[in-house]
Motif scaffolding. Structure first.
Motif, PDB file in Angstrom:
ATOM      1  N   ARG A 136      -0.416 -24.634 -19.492  1.00 46.43           N
ATOM      2  CA  ARG A 136      -1.431 -23.773 -20.097  1.00 46.43           C
ATOM      3  C   ARG A 136      -2.237 -23.093 -18.997  1.00 46.43           C
ATOM      4  O   ARG A 136      -2.705 -23.739 -18.048  1.00 46.43           O
ATOM      5  N   PHE A 137      -2.381 -21.777 -19.149  1.00 47.65           N
ATOM      6  CA  PHE A 137      -3.137 -20.994 -18.168  1.00 47.65           C
ATOM      7  C   PHE A 137      -4.244 -20.177 -18.826  1.00 47.65           C
ATOM      8  O   PHE A 137      -4.999 -19.487 -18.156  1.00 47.65           O
ATOM      9  N   TRP A 138      -4.336 -20.234 -20.135  1.00 49.76           N
ATOM     10  CA  TRP A 138      -5.234 -19.368 -20.883  1.00 49.76           C
ATOM     11  C   TRP A 138      -6.404 -20.152 -21.476  1.00 49.76           C
ATOM     12  O   TRP A 138      -6.342 -21.367 -21.634  1.00 49.76           O
ATOM     13  N   THR A 139      -7.435 -19.400 -21.817  1.00 49.55           N
ATOM     14  CA  THR A 139      -8.604 -19.986 -22.469  1.00 49.55           C
ATOM     15  C   THR A 139      -8.697 -19.548 -23.923  1.00 49.55           C
ATOM     16  O   THR A 139      -8.950 -20.353 -24.814  1.00 49.55           O
ATOM     17  N   GLU A 140      -8.437 -18.274 -24.161  1.00 49.92           N
ATOM     18  CA  GLU A 140      -8.623 -17.714 -25.500  1.00 49.92           C
ATOM     19  C   GLU A 140      -7.311 -17.177 -26.060  1.00 49.92           C
ATOM     20  O   GLU A 140      -6.533 -16.526 -25.356  1.00 49.92           O
ATOM     21  N   VAL A 141      -7.079 -17.453 -27.352  1.00 50.77           N
ATOM     22  CA  VAL A 141      -5.908 -16.939 -28.067  1.00 50.77           C
ATOM     23  C   VAL A 141      -6.408 -16.047 -29.197  1.00 50.77           C
ATOM     24  O   VAL A 141      -7.238 -16.470 -30.009  1.00 50.77           O
ATOM     25  N   THR A 142      -5.881 -14.823 -29.261  1.00 50.56           N
ATOM     26  CA  THR A 142      -6.370 -13.848 -30.237  1.00 50.56           C
ATOM     27  C   THR A 142      -5.203 -13.167 -30.940  1.00 50.56           C
ATOM     28  O   THR A 142      -4.172 -12.897 -30.312  1.00 50.56           O
ATOM     29  N   VAL A 143      -5.368 -12.905 -32.221  1.00 49.55           N
ATOM     30  CA  VAL A 143      -4.409 -12.102 -32.972  1.00 49.55           C
ATOM     31  C   VAL A 143      -4.887 -10.657 -32.957  1.00 49.55           C
ATOM     32  O   VAL A 143      -6.068 -10.385 -33.204  1.00 49.55           O
ATOM     33  N   LEU A 174      -3.010 -13.927 -25.029  1.00 42.68           N
ATOM     34  CA  LEU A 174      -3.611 -15.055 -24.329  1.00 42.68           C
ATOM     35  C   LEU A 174      -4.486 -14.497 -23.217  1.00 42.68           C
ATOM     36  O   LEU A 174      -3.969 -13.930 -22.246  1.00 42.68           O
ATOM     37  N   ASP A 175      -5.799 -14.591 -23.396  1.00 35.91           N
ATOM     38  CA  ASP A 175      -6.738 -13.985 -22.442  1.00 35.91           C
ATOM     39  C   ASP A 175      -6.371 -12.530 -22.182  1.00 35.91           C
ATOM     40  O   ASP A 175      -6.401 -12.040 -21.044  1.00 35.91           O
ATOM     41  N   GLY A 176      -6.021 -11.827 -23.252  1.00 34.77           N
ATOM     42  CA  GLY A 176      -5.699 -10.414 -23.135  1.00 34.77           C
ATOM     43  C   GLY A 176      -4.271 -10.097 -22.768  1.00 34.77           C
ATOM     44  O   GLY A 176      -3.878  -8.926 -22.753  1.00 34.77           O
TER      45      GLY A 176
END
Length: 234
Positions: free
Chosen positions: A8-15, A26-28
């Motif tokens: 894992r390398f990301w902090t935020e997951v967005t649709v 994942l982080d943009g």
């Protein structure tokens, strides 16, 4: 030998909404398939399910724990490219559908097959106009061409992601009728799995279960339920 595995390398997951569907970032950074295509799915519900799988990753990315992501990858990288071939392969199950092949004996097993399988074959006849013939034993029986063509039409009348889910519904059960029944909401995935194992379970009742075989069966049951969930999302 290296034990490197993706972490894992990301902090935020967005649709996000894209011009080709619902994407996940994942982080943009957009999630991509193994073939490096952007993951874009047809419904928000499916995108949210994929996002939840990525949010659930703690340290190591484990694809076996991400069934919706794996299905999306398969749909984009494989099924979309080979749609006709996949549809034709699944339609072929209609010609040798599990539900059509009946035991010659004992009577108890014959009755169980008739009681549990006949209603699904009748459903297929009423729903698709595809009345299939029964056979006893393992000798193949030729099915009516018009019935096979109607089942072929039902199989091809799917979107890419639907066909991806239908692939598992059919291949795991060994029955096009069962796969279509789950996809149309006629029966639940658990019930379809039990129906596909009617002969095996009858043998287990008499001779006992093999622990390893039962564990494998439960894995397949879970995969069938994942496929049913995927179909419902799209």
């Amino acid at each position: 030998m290296s034990d490197w595995r993706p972490r894992r390398f990301w902090t935020e997951v967005t649709v996000v909404e894209t011009d080709i569907g619902h994407g996940i970032v994942l982080d943009g950074r957009p999630v991509k398939t193994p073939a490096k295509a952007p993951v874009a799915v047809p419904t928000r519900a499916m995108a949210e399910a994929i996002a939840e799988e990525w949010r659930a990753v703690e340290k190591i990315i484990d694809p076996s724990a991400m069934p919706v992501t794996r299905a999306a990858n398969a749909a984009i990288d494989k099924v979309a490219i080979q749609f006709d071939e996949v549809a034709e392969m699944l339609a072929g199950y209609g010609g040798s559908d599990l539900l059509c092949y009946r035991a010659e004996a004992p009577e108890e097993l014959c009755d169980r097959q008739r009681l549990n399988w006949d209603p699904l074959l009748e459903w297929a006849a009423e729903t698709f106009g595809a009345r299939l013939r029964l056979a006893q034993g393992v000798m193949p029986v030729a099915q009516p061409p018009e019935a096979l063509e109607r089942l072929r039409t039902a199989t091809r009348d799917q979107g890419v992601f639907q066909l991806t889910a239908l692939h598992d519904l059919v291949t795991i059960t060994g029955s096009l009728v069962l796969g279509l029944a789950v996809s149309r909401g006629r029966i639940e995935a658990d019930r379809a799995f039990d129906l596909s194992r009617l002969d095996e379970d009858w043998q287990i009742e008499r001779w006992g279960a093999d622990t390893e075989a039962m564990a494998t069966a439960e894995i397949k049951r879970g995969q069938l339920k994942d496929a049913a969930n995927l179909y419902a999302m799209v």
